[in-house]
Motif scaffolding. Structure first.
Motif, short mmCIF file in Angstrom:
data_model
loop_
_atom_site.label_atom_id
_atom_site.label_comp_id
_atom_site.label_asym_id
_atom_site.label_seq_id
_atom_site.Cartn_x
_atom_site.Cartn_y
_atom_site.Cartn_z
N LEU A 167 63.60 97.48 41.42
CA LEU A 167 64.67 97.60 42.58
C LEU A 167 65.49 98.94 41.78
CD1 LEU A 167 65.50 97.37 45.38
CD2 LEU A 167 67.20 95.63 44.51
N HIS A 168 65.77 100.05 42.38
CA HIS A 168 66.31 101.30 41.74
C HIS A 168 66.82 102.12 42.69
CE1 HIS A 168 62.79 103.58 42.49
NE2 HIS A 168 62.45 102.47 41.94
N HIS A 169 67.61 103.16 42.32
CA HIS A 169 68.13 104.11 43.14
C HIS A 169 67.16 105.28 43.59
CE1 HIS A 169 70.85 107.49 44.81
NE2 HIS A 169 72.08 106.48 44.75
N LYS A 170 67.33 105.64 45.08
CA LYS A 170 66.41 106.70 45.39
C LYS A 170 66.09 107.97 44.41
CE LYS A 170 66.24 105.37 50.14
NZ LYS A 170 66.45 105.95 51.55
N GLU A 228 72.97 105.79 40.19
CA GLU A 228 71.57 106.31 39.94
C GLU A 228 70.97 105.56 38.81
OE1 GLU A 228 71.30 110.54 40.30
OE2 GLU A 228 72.28 110.82 42.08
N LYS A 229 71.69 105.14 38.01
CA LYS A 229 70.85 104.62 36.59
C LYS A 229 70.59 103.07 36.68
CE LYS A 229 73.15 107.83 33.35
NZ LYS A 229 73.98 108.06 32.23
N SER A 230 71.35 102.24 37.33
CA SER A 230 71.26 100.80 37.50
C SER A 230 69.92 100.56 38.23
CB SER A 230 72.15 100.04 38.04
OG SER A 230 73.39 100.32 37.64
N PRO A 247 71.17 101.35 51.61
CA PRO A 247 70.05 102.11 51.81
C PRO A 247 69.69 103.11 50.84
CG PRO A 247 71.71 102.14 53.69
CD PRO A 247 72.49 101.46 52.54
N GLU A 248 70.48 103.23 49.80
CA GLU A 248 70.37 104.38 48.71
C GLU A 248 69.35 103.81 47.73
OE1 GLU A 248 73.32 103.24 49.58
OE2 GLU A 248 74.11 104.98 50.60
N LEU A 249 68.93 102.38 48.06
CA LEU A 249 67.83 101.93 46.94
C LEU A 249 66.67 102.01 47.32
CD1 LEU A 249 70.09 98.42 46.26
CD2 LEU A 249 69.62 100.42 44.90
N CYS A 250 65.86 101.55 46.51
CA CYS A 250 64.13 101.49 46.92
C CYS A 250 63.40 100.85 45.99
CB CYS A 250 63.52 103.01 46.94
SG CYS A 250 63.47 103.84 45.42
#
Length: 302
Positions: A167-170, A228-230, A247-250
Motif C-alpha cells: 500500500l503506497h502513494h499513487k 509520497e514516500k511512506s 484516495p491518494e493511495l493505491c
C-alpha cells in the motif's frame, strides 16, 4: 446437584481458593466447603486435590470433566433467571481483533443494528489470546481471530483467506517502476502480522535498517500514510478500505508474496443456551458481506 453447589464449584475453580470463593458468593467458608462435600458425595467422585499446607486447590480429572457441564448449567440458569427479559431483547457478545472490529466488521455491525433491533450487540476488541480465553470462559459468544490457540472447549472454523499487498502513494516511484528496491526501509510503516510474515519480510528487506515506524494496531495506520514516500504491507481488504479513506493511495501485488491471511471463527463447545438463532443470523450477515468482497476468499462451511 443443585445450582448453589455448582456455583460454588465454579467459583472455587475460578479462584483456586475456598475463602475467595466464599467471599464472592457472600457465604461462609464452612458453607462453601459443605456444598462441595455434598456435591462430591452426590456424584461419587473427588473434584479437587486437597493437600495439607497447599492453599490453592486444583481440579482432579473428574473435576476437569465436570467443569464444562457446570458452565453449561450456569448458562442455562442465567437464561432462566432472565426469562422476563427475553421477549424484549437478546444480547449477542462478539469479540474480535482490532483490525476486524475497526475496518472489516464496522459496516456489518451498523447494518445488523438497523435490521435486528431486538438483538443487542456487545462488541469487545482484544488480542487473539484474550479472545480465546473469553470464549473458553463463556464471557463472549463468538470470536474472530487470525491465530489459533489450543483450548479444550473451543471450536474453531476458517472464515476467509486473503492476499497481502503493498500500500503506497499513487505518485511514489514504486507505483511506476514496480521494483521492490524502490521501497526504502526507512519509509516503511511496519506491522507485525505474524511470525511467518516476519520471516518473509526479513528475507526480502533489510530488517537491521531503520524503519519509519512500527505500529501495534492497524487502526493507527491512517495517521501515518499519505506522503509520497511512506509505504506499508497490509491485507487486500484493508488496502481497499484505506484507499477509500485516502484516495491518494493505491495497492500493488507482491511478487513472491508473504503467506495469506486466514481469519477464524471461535465458538464454545457448549454455547450459551437461547442464542443459537441470533448467532446464526449474525454469522449469515458476516458470510454475505464477505461473499460480496472480491478480494476475499470465503472458507466457512457449516
Amino acid at each position: 446437584m443443585d445450582h448453589e453447589s455448582l456455583s460454588t464449584f465454579l467459583s472455587i475453580t475460578k479462584h483456586g481458593n475456598i475463602a475467595k470463593a466464599a467471599n464472592e458468593l457472600f457465604i461462609s467458608q464452612g458453607t462453601a466447603s459443605t456444598r462441595i462435600q455434598h456435591l462430591e458425595k452426590d456424584l461419587g467422585v473427588q473434584l479437587f486435590y486437597r493437600q495439607r499446607g497447599v492453599r490453592k486447590l486444583s481440579l482432579t480429572p473428574e473435576g476437569e470433566a465436570l467443569l464444562p457441564i457446570a458452565q453449561q448449567c450456569a448458562a442455562l440458569w442465567q437464561d432462566a433467571y432472565h426469562l422476563k427479559n427475553i421477549q424484549f431483547f437478546k444480547e449477542l457478545r462478539i469479540a474480535a481483533i482490532d483490525m476486524l472490529n475497526t475496518f472489516l466488521f464496522s459496516d456489518i455491525y451498523k447494518k445488523f443494528m438497523n435490521t435486528h433491533k431486538k438483538i443487542i450487540l456487545t462488541i469487545q476488541t482484544e488480542h487473539s489470546t484474550e479472545i480465546h480465553q473469553l470464549i473458553e470462559n463463556q464471557l463472549m459468544d463468538i470470536g474472530f481471530v487470525f491465530s489459533l490457540h489450543m483450548f479444550p472447549n473451543i471450536i474453531s472454523k476458517p472464515l476467509y483467506r486473503e492476499d497481502m499487498v503493498f500500500l503506497h502513494h499513487k505518485e511514489a516511484h514504486f507505483a511506476f517502476s514496480k521494483n521492490i528496491k524502490d521501497l526504502k526501509e526507512e519509509d516503511e510503516i511496519y506491522l507485525r502480522w505474524s511470525t511467518e510474515f516476519n520471516l518473509w519480510h526479513n528475507h526480502y528487506f533489510n530488517f537491521t535498517n531503520r524503519r519509519k515506524i512500527t505500529l501495534g494496531t492497524v487502526s493507527m495506520l491512517p495517521n501515518f500514510l499519505g506522503d509520497e514516500k511512506s509505504w506499508t504491507i497490509v491485507s487486500r481488504s484493508i488496502a481497499d478500505i484505506m484507499i477509500t479513506k485516502i484516495p491518494e493511495l493505491c495497492a500493488s501485488d507482491i511478487d513472491n508474496p508473504p503467506p495469506q491471511r486466514t481469519a477464524y471463527i471461535l465458538f464454545h463447545k457448549y454455547p450459551k443456551a437461547g442464542i443459537k438463532e441470533e448467532l446464526q443470523i449474525f454469522l449469515n450477515e458476516v458470510i454475505n458481506y464477505i461473499r460480496k468482497r472480491t478480494s476475499i476468499t470465503l472458507l466457512y462451511k457449516e
